[in-house]
Design an enzyme around this catalytic site. Structure first.
Site, PDB file in Angstrom:
ATOM      1  N   ARG A  69      12.725  -4.335  -6.273  1.00 17.08           N
ATOM      2  CA  ARG A  69      13.501  -3.578  -5.593  1.00 17.08           C
ATOM      3  C   ARG A  69      13.925  -4.141  -4.213  1.00 17.08           C
ATOM      4  O   ARG A  69      13.157  -4.882  -3.518  1.00 17.08           O
ATOM      5  CB  ARG A  69      12.522  -2.256  -5.263  1.00 17.08           C
ATOM      6  CG  ARG A  69      12.500  -1.285  -6.296  1.00 17.08           C
ATOM      7  CD  ARG A  69      11.576  -0.141  -5.932  1.00 17.08           C
ATOM      8  NE  ARG A  69      10.388  -0.465  -5.587  1.00 17.08           N
ATOM      9  CZ  ARG A  69       9.754  -0.511  -4.376  1.00 17.08           C
ATOM     10  NH1 ARG A  69      10.537  -0.392  -3.342  1.00 17.08           N
ATOM     11  NH2 ARG A  69       8.417  -0.885  -4.009  1.00 17.08           N
ATOM     12  N   GLY A  88      13.602  -0.549 -10.535  1.00 20.13           N
ATOM     13  CA  GLY A  88      14.073   0.566  -9.635  1.00 20.13           C
ATOM     14  C   GLY A  88      15.513   0.667  -9.030  1.00 20.13           C
ATOM     15  O   GLY A  88      15.889   1.470  -8.377  1.00 20.13           O
ATOM     16  N   LYS A 109      12.804   5.605  -9.002  1.00 17.88           N
ATOM     17  CA  LYS A 109      12.534   5.653  -7.683  1.00 17.88           C
ATOM     18  C   LYS A 109      13.827   6.259  -6.918  1.00 17.88           C
ATOM     19  O   LYS A 109      13.539   7.308  -5.950  1.00 17.88           O
ATOM     20  CB  LYS A 109      12.441   4.372  -7.008  1.00 17.88           C
ATOM     21  CG  LYS A 109      11.423   3.485  -7.228  1.00 17.88           C
ATOM     22  CD  LYS A 109       9.946   3.967  -7.368  1.00 17.88           C
ATOM     23  CE  LYS A 109       8.935   3.244  -7.963  1.00 17.88           C
ATOM     24  NZ  LYS A 109       7.476   3.795  -7.706  1.00 17.88           N
ATOM     25  N   HIS A 113       4.861  10.308  -5.026  1.00 11.98           N
ATOM     26  CA  HIS A 113       4.743   8.836  -5.536  1.00 11.98           C
ATOM     27  C   HIS A 113       3.225   8.908  -6.002  1.00 11.98           C
ATOM     28  O   HIS A 113       2.339   8.293  -5.207  1.00 11.98           O
ATOM     29  CB  HIS A 113       5.039   7.778  -4.562  1.00 11.98           C
ATOM     30  CG  HIS A 113       5.126   6.357  -5.118  1.00 11.98           C
ATOM     31  ND1 HIS A 113       4.823   5.393  -4.130  1.00 11.98           N
ATOM     32  CD2 HIS A 113       5.116   5.828  -6.419  1.00 11.98           C
ATOM     33  CE1 HIS A 113       4.776   4.382  -4.995  1.00 11.98           C
ATOM     34  NE2 HIS A 113       4.942   4.368  -6.060  1.00 11.98           N
ATOM     35  N   SER A 123       2.439   0.283  -3.426  1.00 10.21           N
ATOM     36  CA  SER A 123       2.521  -0.731  -4.574  1.00 10.21           C
ATOM     37  C   SER A 123       1.387  -1.544  -4.249  1.00 10.21           C
ATOM     38  O   SER A 123       1.026  -1.707  -3.226  1.00 10.21           O
ATOM     39  CB  SER A 123       4.023  -1.322  -4.410  1.00 10.21           C
ATOM     40  OG  SER A 123       4.915  -0.398  -4.464  1.00 10.21           O
ATOM     41  N   LYS A 158      -2.387   1.263  -9.285  1.00 14.76           N
ATOM     42  CA  LYS A 158      -2.275   2.639  -9.757  1.00 14.76           C
ATOM     43  C   LYS A 158      -2.161   2.660 -11.315  1.00 14.76           C
ATOM     44  O   LYS A 158      -2.831   3.807 -11.735  1.00 14.76           O
ATOM     45  CB  LYS A 158      -0.730   3.364  -9.280  1.00 14.76           C
ATOM     46  CG  LYS A 158      -0.943   4.367  -8.037  1.00 14.76           C
ATOM     47  CD  LYS A 158       0.197   4.615  -7.489  1.00 14.76           C
ATOM     48  CE  LYS A 158       0.932   5.550  -8.184  1.00 14.76           C
ATOM     49  NZ  LYS A 158       2.642   5.002  -7.683  1.00 14.76           N
ATOM     50  N   ASN A 185      -3.619   0.820 -13.266  1.00 11.53           N
ATOM     51  CA  ASN A 185      -4.963   0.570 -13.670  1.00 11.53           C
ATOM     52  C   ASN A 185      -5.803   1.900 -13.684  1.00 11.53           C
ATOM     53  O   ASN A 185      -6.525   2.152 -14.304  1.00 11.53           O
ATOM     54  CB  ASN A 185      -5.815  -0.458 -13.134  1.00 11.53           C
ATOM     55  CG  ASN A 185      -5.009  -1.891 -13.234  1.00 11.53           C
ATOM     56  OD1 ASN A 185      -3.994  -1.942 -13.943  1.00 11.53           O
ATOM     57  ND2 ASN A 185      -5.114  -2.871 -12.085  1.00 11.53           N
ATOM     58  N   ASP A 245       2.853   7.009 -12.038  1.00 11.18           N
ATOM     59  CA  ASP A 245       3.583   6.388 -10.907  1.00 11.18           C
ATOM     60  C   ASP A 245       4.485   7.822 -10.026  1.00 11.18           C
ATOM     61  O   ASP A 245       4.325   7.495  -8.863  1.00 11.18           O
ATOM     62  CB  ASP A 245       4.718   5.664 -11.374  1.00 11.18           C
ATOM     63  CG  ASP A 245       5.576   5.114 -10.040  1.00 11.18           C
ATOM     64  OD1 ASP A 245       4.686   4.329  -9.282  1.00 11.18           O
ATOM     65  OD2 ASP A 245       6.851   4.831 -10.051  1.00 11.18           O
ATOM     66  N   ARG A 271       7.489  -7.301 -15.204  1.00 13.80           N
ATOM     67  CA  ARG A 271       7.139  -6.096 -15.453  1.00 13.80           C
ATOM     68  C   ARG A 271       6.950  -5.936 -16.843  1.00 13.80           C
ATOM     69  O   ARG A 271       7.735  -6.745 -17.620  1.00 13.80           O
ATOM     70  CB  ARG A 271       8.158  -5.149 -15.039  1.00 13.80           C
ATOM     71  CG  ARG A 271       8.265  -5.142 -13.401  1.00 13.80           C
ATOM     72  CD  ARG A 271       7.415  -4.215 -13.023  1.00 13.80           C
ATOM     73  NE  ARG A 271       7.248  -4.170 -11.285  1.00 13.80           N
ATOM     74  CZ  ARG A 271       6.690  -3.220 -10.718  1.00 13.80           C
ATOM     75  NH1 ARG A 271       6.503  -2.029 -11.137  1.00 13.80           N
ATOM     76  NH2 ARG A 271       6.986  -3.075  -9.412  1.00 13.80           N
TER      77      ARG A 271
HETATM   78  C1  OXD Z   1       6.623   0.641  -6.833  1.00 13.23           C
HETATM   79  C2  OXD Z   1       6.526   0.656  -8.555  1.00 13.23           C
HETATM   80  O1  OXD Z   1       7.063  -0.245  -6.340  1.00 13.23           O
HETATM   81  O2  OXD Z   1       6.232   1.724  -9.015  1.00 13.23           O
HETATM   82  O3  OXD Z   1       5.888   1.420  -6.464  1.00 13.23           O
HETATM   83  O4  OXD Z   1       7.144  -0.174  -8.927  1.00 13.23           O
HETATM   84 MN    MN Z   2       5.488   3.223  -7.582  1.00 15.22          MN
END
Ligand code: OXD
Ligand code: MN
Length: 597
Positions: free
Chosen positions: A69, A212, A219, A239, A261, A265, A267, A286, A378
């Site tokens: 991002r 994103g 996002k 978020h 980030s 999360k 996991n 997310d 990713r």
């Molecule tokens: C973040 C994502 O950066 O979910 O939060 O990719």
């Molecule tokens: Mn995120």
């Protein structure tokens, strides 16, 4: 030219086509045949490599300028500068439209313009919303089909209704006969724009094809634009992951969690509890959209339909469920490609092969000194493929939330878990959360805490002070007893030697267990100046290697450290100016008094 029955959409498609001048316009129907065709287009163009070892999986490699991002190039173009607040980049909307209009002029020449109607959330749910993304990137179409619900059904549900306009271009027109690049984009980062026009509920993205920046449902829409809609309409766009925790008696609770980030999360959302008989199931990893139900409780949906997770560090230890999930029908971006047609990444727990092709397409050997996978590589994978997806994950009614976790990555000061005294105190705790800045952040502020309220720092579409006020206001709309309880957690405490003192991963279920015991009224707590903390022995440490001394450290209120924390919170609060909610400064003063009292 295609034509659709929603008049506003029809007019917008024509307007965009006139500006961007694509060779063709294609309306996505969302079918499997269409998905397969799109995959084939990217394989034929040399952008995607089929993975022999993983059925239905493909590898893409992005341009080195386009790997994450682009926060510096993300803009909130509200009419008034003050409404974007101190945490966002602002440009006057008219000026930005003129700049971007010139860039968009003819930007899709030689390409197909894809029109993707998509629903954030189960189609037709009272919590869901519809957007339409127009893009010139087949990679985006493929990923949007995994991450959201797209196509004809969405268009039907839209009828003549309103939708969020999401325009995206990679910014690389093709001259007649020009060969396309495997990852077209604008290589100069300063010429990329990820722009939001909150009053018009509109997103304009140009120059990046990654994550994103380009998958605009995530996002850009589900947090930044939906956040503004939520503020205006009295709901929450957060978020947060959503998980379902079932105890050994079969009683279950739904829990949301806000973490910045790189705090695990995904996991946590798929965690395997270390207690026999306990179960975690996933609703989302997310984003959580929450509205009040008729009973006065907050009900959440996951607006997404897939997971866009960070690959490096994903292993059988950190996330066995994700490891299984990404064996099929998954898009990998920027990982290593092994000679036998599989993928490999750092932190996979799988020994490195002697040779592979790295994320930049170069030969790689374990001793070459470079990463095989980019640190922000990713996977894009369908949620319904997750072995622990909760059966009700697509329930249009949403699930009632009992608790909200907030927390960041903190070596010191913040204990393992701390229960807020009430909603307003919980919003205070969420407002002060954050992570220590690490060397990966490339700044001179290493070691300082970056406050990231509710993990929304990069994602809030308006003034952060107003956002926190909105959260406080939500708490006044129902009985206090119906609100989720808020818990401040920290899995990342370290000792003087720099070693983690809490095992984390599946053992975080020990903290979740105490939380549900608190909600059920059986969990023992002691009252402290910072909130209610587990009574000695209330967190079950049977079978793990955490000494009594470490446990004491994990649950200690370090008065000196907290007083220093208060100085830094005050500094941060100053940046909100007169939009700092008075309730939060009162909470801060009350904390200081309790610590000194
Ligand atoms: C973040 C994502 O950066 O979910 O939060 O990719
Ligand atoms: Mn995120």
């Amino acid at each position: 030219m295609i034509s659709v029955s929603n008049k506003a959409l029809d007019a917008w498609i024509k307007e965009v086509a006139e500006m961007c001048k694509p060779d063709n316009v294609y309306l996505c129907d969302g079918s499997q045949e269409e998905y397969d065709k799109m995959i084939q287009i990217t394989v034929d163009a040399g952008s995607a490599t089929p993975l022999k070892k993983r059925p239905g999986c493909y590898l893409f490699r992005s341009h080195p300028s386009d790997v994450a991002r682009a926060e510096k190039r993300t803009f909130i173009a509200s009419k008034n500068r003050e409404d974007a607040g101190p945490t966002n980049n602002w440009i006057d909307p008219d000026e930005l439209k003129a700049t971007m209009g010139a860039l968009y002029d003819g930007c899709m020449k030689g390409r197909t313009m894809y029109v993707i109607p998509f629903s954030m959330g189960p189609i037709g749910s009272y919590i869901s919303k519809i957007g339409v993304e127009i893009t010139d990137s087949p990679y985006v179409v493929i990923n949007m089909r995994i991450m959201t619900r797209i196509g004809t059904e969405v268009l039907k549900s839209l009828g003549d209704g309103e939708f969020v306009r999401c325009l995206h271009s990679v910014g690389k027109p093709l001259a007649p006969g020009e060969k396309d690049l495997s990852w077209p984009c604008v290589p100069n980062v300063d010429e990329k724009y990820i722009s939001h026009f909150p009053e018009e509920r509109m997103i304009w993205s140009y120059g990046s094809g990654y994550g994103g920046n380009a998958l605009l449902g995530k996002k850009c829409f589900a947090l930044r634009i939906a956040g503004v809609q939520a503020r205006d309409e009295g709901w929450l766009a957060e978020h947060m992951l959503i998980l379902k925790l079932t105890d050994s008696d079969g009683k279950f609770h739904y829990i949301c969690g806000a973490f910045p980030s790189a705090c695990g999360k995904t996991n946590l959302a798929m965690l395997e509890p270390s207690f026999p008989g306990w179960k975690v199931e996933t609703i989302g990893d997310d984003i959580s959209w929450m509205k009040f139900g008729d009973d006065g409780r907050l009900y959440a949906i996951n607006p997404e339909a897939g997971f866009f997770g960070v690959v490096p560090g994903t292993s059988m230890q950190s996330n066995p469920n994700a490891m299984k999930q990404i064996m099929t029908n998954t898009i990998f971006t920027n990982v290593g490609l092994t000679d036998d047609g599989d993928v490999w990444w750092e932190g996979s727990g799988i020994p490195a092969p002697d040779h592979l092709i790295d994320w930049q397409g170069n030969d790689w050997t374990p001793d070459c000194g470079r990463l095989a996978a980019h640190s922000n590589a990713r996977f894009t994978t369908p949620a319904n493929q997750c072995a622990v997806i909760a059966p009700e994950w697509e329930d249009p009614a949403g699930v009632p939330i009992s608790a909200i976790l907030v927390g960041g990555r903190r070596k010191t000061t913040i204990p393992l878990v701390n229960e807020s005294l009430d909603w307003s105190h919980g919003i205070f705790l969420g407002s002060i959360m954050g992570s220590e800045i690490t060397t990966a952040d490339i700044t001179d502020k290493v070691g300082q805490v970056r406050r990231d309220p509710f993990a929304m720092l990069p994602f809030v579409g308006y003034h952060m002070g107003d956002y926190l006020q909105h959260l406080l206001n939500i708490g006044k709309k129902t009985d206090a007893s119906k609100l989720p309880r808020i818990y401040f957690v920290n899995w990342f405490r370290k000792n003087d030697e720099g070693k983690f003192i809490w095992p984390g991963f599946g053992d975080n279920s020990r903290v979740l267990k105490w939380i549900v015991e608190r909600i059920s009224g059986t969990g023992k707590a002691v009252s402290t100046p910072i909130g209610n903390m587990p009574a000695p022995g209330a967190i079950d440490t049977d079978g793990i290697n955490v000494s009594a001394g470490d446990m004491e450290e994990l649950l200690k209120v370090d008065k000196e450290a907290w007083l220093a924390e208060i100085v830094s919170i005050k500094e941060n609060y100053k940046s909100y100016g007169d939009r700092l909610p008075p309730e939060l400064s009162a909470q801060l003063d009350a904390l200081e008094k309790r610590l000194n009292g």
